[in-house]
Design a protein around this motif. Sequence first.
Motif, PDB file in Angstrom:
ATOM      1  N   ASN A  50       0.826  -1.200   0.000  1.00  0.00           N
ATOM      2  CA  ASN A  50       0.000   0.000   0.000  1.00  0.00           C
ATOM      3  C   ASN A  50       0.867   1.260   0.000  1.00  0.00           C
ATOM      4  O   ASN A  50       1.599   1.507   0.949  1.00  0.00           O
ATOM      5  CB  ASN A  50      -0.845  -0.049   1.283  1.00  0.00           C
ATOM      6  N   ILE A  51       0.760   2.022  -1.060  1.00  0.00           N
ATOM      7  CA  ILE A  51       1.553   3.249  -1.176  1.00  0.00           C
ATOM      8  C   ILE A  51       0.639   4.464  -1.072  1.00  0.00           C
ATOM      9  O   ILE A  51      -0.461   4.475  -1.633  1.00  0.00           O
ATOM     10  CB  ILE A  51       2.296   3.289  -2.539  1.00  0.00           C
ATOM     11  N   CYS A  52       1.116   5.483  -0.359  1.00  0.00           N
ATOM     12  CA  CYS A  52       0.416   6.762  -0.358  1.00  0.00           C
ATOM     13  C   CYS A  52       1.394   7.794  -0.920  1.00  0.00           C
ATOM     14  O   CYS A  52       2.589   7.727  -0.640  1.00  0.00           O
ATOM     15  CB  CYS A  52       0.016   7.113   1.073  1.00  0.00           C
ATOM     16  N   CYS A  53       0.892   8.707  -1.731  1.00  0.00           N
ATOM     17  CA  CYS A  53       1.749   9.799  -2.207  1.00  0.00           C
ATOM     18  C   CYS A  53       1.076  11.110  -1.829  1.00  0.00           C
ATOM     19  O   CYS A  53      -0.072  11.347  -2.211  1.00  0.00           O
ATOM     20  CB  CYS A  53       1.939   9.699  -3.721  1.00  0.00           C
ATOM     21  N   ILE A  54       1.772  11.933  -1.077  1.00  0.00           N
ATOM     22  CA  ILE A  54       1.219  13.234  -0.697  1.00  0.00           C
ATOM     23  C   ILE A  54       1.675  14.260  -1.727  1.00  0.00           C
ATOM     24  O   ILE A  54       2.869  14.494  -1.887  1.00  0.00           O
ATOM     25  CB  ILE A  54       1.678  13.655   0.717  1.00  0.00           C
ATOM     26  N   GLY A  55       0.703  14.839  -2.449  1.00  0.00           N
ATOM     27  CA  GLY A  55       1.015  15.790  -3.520  1.00  0.00           C
ATOM     28  C   GLY A  55       0.656  15.190  -4.867  1.00  0.00           C
ATOM     29  O   GLY A  55       1.312  14.249  -5.324  1.00  0.00           O
ATOM     30  N   ALA A  56      -0.422  15.718  -5.484  1.00  0.00           N
ATOM     31  CA  ALA A  56      -0.893  15.193  -6.768  1.00  0.00           C
ATOM     32  C   ALA A  56      -0.538  16.160  -7.885  1.00  0.00           C
ATOM     33  O   ALA A  56      -1.375  16.506  -8.722  1.00  0.00           O
ATOM     34  CB  ALA A  56      -2.402  14.960  -6.710  1.00  0.00           C
ATOM     35  N   GLY A  57       0.716  16.619  -7.909  1.00  0.00           N
ATOM     36  CA  GLY A  57       1.135  17.614  -8.891  1.00  0.00           C
ATOM     37  C   GLY A  57       1.819  16.985 -10.093  1.00  0.00           C
ATOM     38  O   GLY A  57       1.568  15.822 -10.448  1.00  0.00           O
ATOM     39  N   TYR A  58       2.690  17.766 -10.720  1.00  0.00           N
ATOM     40  CA  TYR A  58       3.371  17.337 -11.949  1.00  0.00           C
ATOM     41  C   TYR A  58       4.278  16.134 -11.715  1.00  0.00           C
ATOM     42  O   TYR A  58       4.578  15.397 -12.648  1.00  0.00           O
ATOM     43  CB  TYR A  58       4.178  18.509 -12.533  1.00  0.00           C
ATOM     44  N   VAL A  59       4.730  15.944 -10.466  1.00  0.00           N
ATOM     45  CA  VAL A  59       5.562  14.777 -10.177  1.00  0.00           C
ATOM     46  C   VAL A  59       4.723  13.653  -9.570  1.00  0.00           C
ATOM     47  O   VAL A  59       4.725  12.520 -10.057  1.00  0.00           O
ATOM     48  CB  VAL A  59       6.728  15.161  -9.244  1.00  0.00           C
ATOM     49  N   GLY A  60       3.974  13.972  -8.494  1.00  0.00           N
ATOM     50  CA  GLY A  60       3.191  12.937  -7.808  1.00  0.00           C
ATOM     51  C   GLY A  60       2.236  12.221  -8.753  1.00  0.00           C
ATOM     52  O   GLY A  60       2.180  10.985  -8.765  1.00  0.00           O
ATOM     53  N   GLY A  61       1.505  12.980  -9.573  1.00  0.00           N
ATOM     54  CA  GLY A  61       0.498  12.379 -10.456  1.00  0.00           C
ATOM     55  C   GLY A  61       1.104  11.380 -11.436  1.00  0.00           C
ATOM     56  O   GLY A  61       0.822  10.176 -11.371  1.00  0.00           O
ATOM     57  N   PRO A  62       1.977  11.841 -12.340  1.00  0.00           N
ATOM     58  CA  PRO A  62       2.550  10.922 -13.334  1.00  0.00           C
ATOM     59  C   PRO A  62       3.369   9.779 -12.709  1.00  0.00           C
ATOM     60  O   PRO A  62       3.286   8.634 -13.152  1.00  0.00           O
ATOM     61  CB  PRO A  62       3.465  11.823 -14.174  1.00  0.00           C
ATOM     62  N   THR A  63       4.147  10.079 -11.658  1.00  0.00           N
ATOM     63  CA  THR A  63       5.000   9.036 -11.057  1.00  0.00           C
ATOM     64  C   THR A  63       4.145   7.910 -10.493  1.00  0.00           C
ATOM     65  O   THR A  63       4.414   6.725 -10.728  1.00  0.00           O
ATOM     66  CB  THR A  63       5.846   9.642  -9.914  1.00  0.00           C
ATOM     67  N   MET A  64       3.108   8.300  -9.766  1.00  0.00           N
ATOM     68  CA  MET A  64       2.276   7.268  -9.144  1.00  0.00           C
ATOM     69  C   MET A  64       1.444   6.527 -10.196  1.00  0.00           C
ATOM     70  O   MET A  64       1.179   5.344 -10.050  1.00  0.00           O
ATOM     71  CB  MET A  64       1.371   7.906  -8.083  1.00  0.00           C
ATOM     72  N   ALA A  65       1.046   7.238 -11.254  1.00  0.00           N
ATOM     73  CA  ALA A  65       0.282   6.554 -12.312  1.00  0.00           C
ATOM     74  C   ALA A  65       1.132   5.443 -12.919  1.00  0.00           C
ATOM     75  O   ALA A  65       0.654   4.327 -13.147  1.00  0.00           O
ATOM     76  CB  ALA A  65      -0.134   7.564 -13.384  1.00  0.00           C
ATOM     77  N   VAL A  66       2.417   5.730 -13.135  1.00  0.00           N
ATOM     78  CA  VAL A  66       3.286   4.710 -13.743  1.00  0.00           C
ATOM     79  C   VAL A  66       3.560   3.574 -12.744  1.00  0.00           C
ATOM     80  O   VAL A  66       3.529   2.392 -13.109  1.00  0.00           O
ATOM     81  CB  VAL A  66       4.587   5.343 -14.289  1.00  0.00           C
TER      82      VAL A  66
END
Length: 464
Positions: free
Chosen positions: A5-21
Amino acid sequence: MKIKNICCIGAGYVGGPTMAVIAQKCPKVKVTVVDINEKRIKQWNDENVENIPIYEPGLSEIVKEARGRNLFFSTEVDKAIDEADMIFISVNTPTKTYGIGKGMAADLKWIELCARQIAEVSKSDKIVVEKSTLPVRTAAALKEILDSTGNGVKYQILSNPEFLAEGTAVDDLKNPDRVLIGGDIETEEGKEAMDALVNIYASWVPREKILTTNVWSSELSKLTANAFLAQRVSSINAISELCEKTGADVNEVAKAVGMDTRVGPKFLNASVGFGGSCFQKDILNLVYIARSFNLKEVADYWEQVIIMNDHQKRRFAANMVRTMYNTVSGKKIAMLGWAFKKDTNDTRESASIYVADYLLNEQAEIIVYDPKVTEEQIYSDLDYLGSRSGDANRQAVTVVNDPMEACEGAHAVAVLTEWDEFKDLDWKMVYDQMLKPAFLFDGRRLLEPSTKREIGFEFYAIGN
Ligand code: NAD
Ligand code: UDX
């Protein structure tokens, strides 16, 4: 240790694409991206995947595939922290605009808020990953905050800087030159945490490209990588000015220099100046850190990269004014491109903003066209500079949805972002619609000069 289970705080230009991949490549891992910005999360969850808040080639397809399966976007930060074994911190770390280090140091207030929230919420052990770009030794401060509750929860802190470039984020993430993971290499727990993150990336990245180091090397490598890249752009931009005085052509010089395998051909495109949210911020931060250790020569050396970049932006605008008979007052100037580079809707630190501001101070009338940037964003960028009132910006700047419309009746056209579509514009038609003499300024070396001159343009390009 296997991460579920991963959580990423920050859905910006880095958080969004990185977590999508990560979600696409690790379908068994649940990935939740959280943000306090409700509008942004709503856009990430928009039924129409084309409305996600970040434009990156190939990103919407990945979100479409993984969203709702093992990729989630939410504003419930506490819940996601509580459930996660691994927490990425991917919040913004802009240049400070107040207090000590104003205009130089990175503002770490959002990072600290995240650490305090993690400390407050966590009931089980966590691996905390610095994804944001941070000054060297930030991990020590994070550790202190996390350990301060004394509730028995154990934390491992890793540094895993992101090297993606906007506009090619998906490709960069799928096929990175390297992945860098810094951690506590002295202890078993530290090594275990590093292995856990290595295993996530190893789902698609060859092991030999996954580099593990101590935390400080990893933190400093990110600032250094950006400083080196930006330095190449400032170096070639410095030469572009010399080319304009001597009859050398900067593209020819760059090619000749870049063919030396020790130099390499990339990042030698002369331009109106680098923009983006990273280069300037990270170099200023590097300079600030060097100064704080009393390393004057080191600080001055890197600061010159920024000084050169500011000069390049100003010099481009000043040259426009000079070429147009030393006045642009009341003249209509079409600006093609507002994003800081092609294939992104990001405008942070874009050279266009500064060129527009310079021309507005000279009382020009500006018409902007960019295929991906909204009118609201353009006005907000100008308002942020504070050079004039919001009303004055709206009066002097018009934003249109069609490049031809922008150029109609213009005294001059300036190409400021290298969008492919500008290369293929019907330049003869542009010329026919403009006032004469028709000035064309290429801030990107995008256009072929001789054909433009044949059409009749007074053509000027950086370094030509
Ligand atoms: P961004 O501004 O696009 O996104 C950051 C997000 O974090 C925002 O949506 C903000 O609302 C959210 N946020 C801030 N504080 C929060 C909190 N306490 N809780 C929840 N959400 C919070 O920034 P970005 O471009 O994604 O950059 C993030 C980091 O990555 C920066 O440190 C940057 O230097 C680094 N970086 C950026 C790039 C890039 O190309 N943009 C590349 C590599 C590294
Ligand atoms: C940069 C780094 O490349 C990336 O590794 C890091 O993670 C974040 O910062 P980004 O800012 O998204 O990425 O884009 P980049 O391609 O580096 O371009 C930065 C700026 O430099 C742009 O304005 C671009 O137009 C300009 N540039 C780049 C040039 O003017 N000439 C070049 O040769 C290359």
